[in-house]
Design an enzyme around this catalytic site. Structure first.
Site, PDB file in Angstrom:
ATOM      1  N   THR A  15      -8.862 -13.834 -24.361  1.00 19.75           N
ATOM      2  CA  THR A  15      -9.338 -12.985 -24.750  1.00 19.75           C
ATOM      3  C   THR A  15     -10.651 -13.281 -25.326  1.00 19.75           C
ATOM      4  OG1 THR A  15      -8.940 -10.970 -23.617  1.00 19.75           O
ATOM      5  CG2 THR A  15     -10.013 -10.449 -25.114  1.00 19.75           C
ATOM      6  N   SER A  62      -3.940 -17.754 -21.328  1.00 18.08           N
ATOM      7  CA  SER A  62      -2.418 -17.717 -21.861  1.00 18.08           C
ATOM      8  C   SER A  62      -1.417 -17.267 -20.714  1.00 18.08           C
ATOM      9  CB  SER A  62      -1.788 -17.409 -23.264  1.00 18.08           C
ATOM     10  OG  SER A  62      -2.125 -16.150 -22.834  1.00 18.08           O
ATOM     11  N   THR A  95      -3.561 -13.677 -25.862  1.00 19.77           N
ATOM     12  CA  THR A  95      -2.729 -12.387 -26.963  1.00 19.77           C
ATOM     13  C   THR A  95      -1.445 -12.240 -25.527  1.00 19.77           C
ATOM     14  OG1 THR A  95      -3.543 -10.324 -26.318  1.00 19.77           O
ATOM     15  CG2 THR A  95      -4.243 -11.277 -28.182  1.00 19.77           C
ATOM     16  N   ASP A  96      -1.616 -12.523 -24.333  1.00 18.09           N
ATOM     17  CA  ASP A  96      -0.703 -12.451 -23.522  1.00 18.09           C
ATOM     18  C   ASP A  96       0.778 -13.515 -23.566  1.00 18.09           C
ATOM     19  OD1 ASP A  96      -2.482 -10.887 -22.063  1.00 18.09           O
ATOM     20  OD2 ASP A  96      -1.882 -12.089 -20.093  1.00 18.09           O
TER      21      ASP A  96
HETATM   22  N1  GLU Z   1      -5.984 -13.322 -20.270  1.00 18.46           N
HETATM   23  C1  GLU Z   1      -5.720 -13.269 -21.276  1.00 18.46           C
HETATM   24  C2  GLU Z   1      -4.874 -14.406 -22.282  1.00 18.46           C
HETATM   25  O1  GLU Z   1      -4.916 -15.274 -22.163  1.00 18.46           O
HETATM   26  C3  GLU Z   1      -5.602 -11.770 -22.026  1.00 18.46           C
HETATM   27  C4  GLU Z   1      -4.370 -11.428 -23.263  1.00 18.46           C
HETATM   28  C5  GLU Z   1      -5.454 -11.479 -24.352  1.00 18.46           C
HETATM   29  O2  GLU Z   1      -5.635 -12.793 -24.601  1.00 18.46           O
HETATM   30  O3  GLU Z   1      -6.180 -11.079 -25.135  1.00 18.46           O
HETATM   31  O4  GLU Z   1      -3.811 -14.078 -22.894  1.00 18.46           O
END
Ligand code: GLU
Length: 330
Positions: A15, A62, A95-96
């Site tokens: 994100t 992620s 963040t995931d």
């Molecule tokens: N798809 C994102 C990730 O890479 C969504 C979550 C984020 O980065 O806040 O995990």
């Protein structure tokens, strides 16, 4: 005036590299599209904190990160940290699964230089985005001498967390990251302040080196509930070398699942009782006779962390006692 630290800022997607159609798209947007150099150019003040260099290592959400991604990130970060003109690293990450990558680095990097993994809950294009300030603060943490020797850190929402403890605990709020024993410290006005240090072994004090790690053993997680079918447990353990059983409460196992789990042990699978509650200790030989069944228990590791730890442990040990000791130590 002391010399500024040299910090490498690595982009992997997420994100923090996202882009929404409009400023009110705080949760619906395209992830992993902006380059790390582009994101960094939005915070020119960061140049006052450190000499900055960027590297685009990946551009991926992620949620897609496999064990191969973990190894690739770890090996590249290790190479960069070994350079005499690199004093620390910031990794911009989705963040995931930030809690898994950060814990993996915490246990396998052989360096005392600061490594700070950072993400954001809102893309840089959104109203009240946390992307710019999180990245700025993460650079402040990586550049500060008080961060040396603390292992891998996760920065989010004013808080510095140890990679061992932190977990994402909200699907959308800015205040998404929680450590059960609290953060290690805060950043205010680009200045880190620490109030405690990690007490468990990490980086230089673990037996795992990213430099020598090969393919990681398959360890899976099963989320428990009373209606979980034995066939599901048998299917997931068919190929795995380890299973994290995210049991109810204190790692409880439904009566009809005891035999399938014991059977997995007979087939050579290392079964670990964990808890789906998100925090707390699972007491060995408490809810179940672990010694009699040949099962392991986590200490306080949540299932996502237990998976990382068991994968690493299985690269060196198969003996039940040695594996159990790993959960008590890290
Ligand atoms: N798809 C994102 C990730 O890479 C969504 C979550 C984020 O980065 O806040 O995990």
């Amino acid at each position: 005036m002391t010399e500024k630290a040299n910090i490498i800022v690595i982009g992997t997607g997420g994100t923090i590299a996202g882009q929404g159609k409009a400023a009110n798209n705080t949760s619906a947007y395209e992830c992993s599209v902006r380059g790390i150099g582009d994101i960094l150019s939005t915070i020119p003040h960061a140049c006052a904190l450190a000499n900055l260099r960027t590297e685009q290592l990946l551009q991926n959400g992620s949620e897609n990160f496999s064990n191969e991604h973990l190894l690739a990130i770890g090996k590249r970060v290790s190479t960069l940290l070994a350079q005499h003109d690199v004093d620390g690293a910031v990794i911009a990450h989705g963040t995931d699964t930030i809690e898994e990558t950060a814990y993996f680095l915490h246990l396998t990097l052989k360096s005392s230089k600061p490594v700070v993994v950072v993400g954001s809950m809102r893309p840089p294009s959104a109203m009240s985005s946390d992307a710019a300030l999180n990245l700025y603060d993460a650079i402040a943490v990586a550049a500060h001498p008080s961060s040396v020797g603390l292992g891998t850190l996760v920065f989010a929402n004013d808080e510095i967390h140890t990679a061992r403890d932190v977990a994402k605990s909200s699907s959308f709020k800015i205040e998404a990251f929680r450590s059960p024993y609290g953060p290690l410290g805060y950043v205010i006005e680009g200045q880190p302040r620490y109030y405690r240090h990690p007490s468990r072994a990490h980086t230089l004090a673990t037996p795992w080196s990213i430099e020598t790690l090969g393919p990681l053993p398959q360890v899976d997680i099963v989320y428990a509930y009373g209606a979980l079918e034995p066939e599901a447990v048998s299917a997931i353990t068919a190929r795995a070398q380890g299973l994290i059983y995210a049991g109810t409460g204190n790692g409880n196992v439904a009566a009809h699942l005891i035999e399938p789990l014991r059977d997995a042990v007979r087939r050579g699978v290392h079964v670990v009782r964990a808890s789906r509650t998100g925090s707390g200790i699972v007491l060995r030989n408490g809810a179940q006779p672990d010694d009699a069944y040949g099962w392991l228990t986590v200490e306080d590791q949540i299932p996502s962390k237990a998976r990382i730890l068991l994968m690493l442990a299985l690269t060196q040990a198969r003996d039940l006692q040695a594996l159990q000791a790993v959960f008590e130590r890290y």
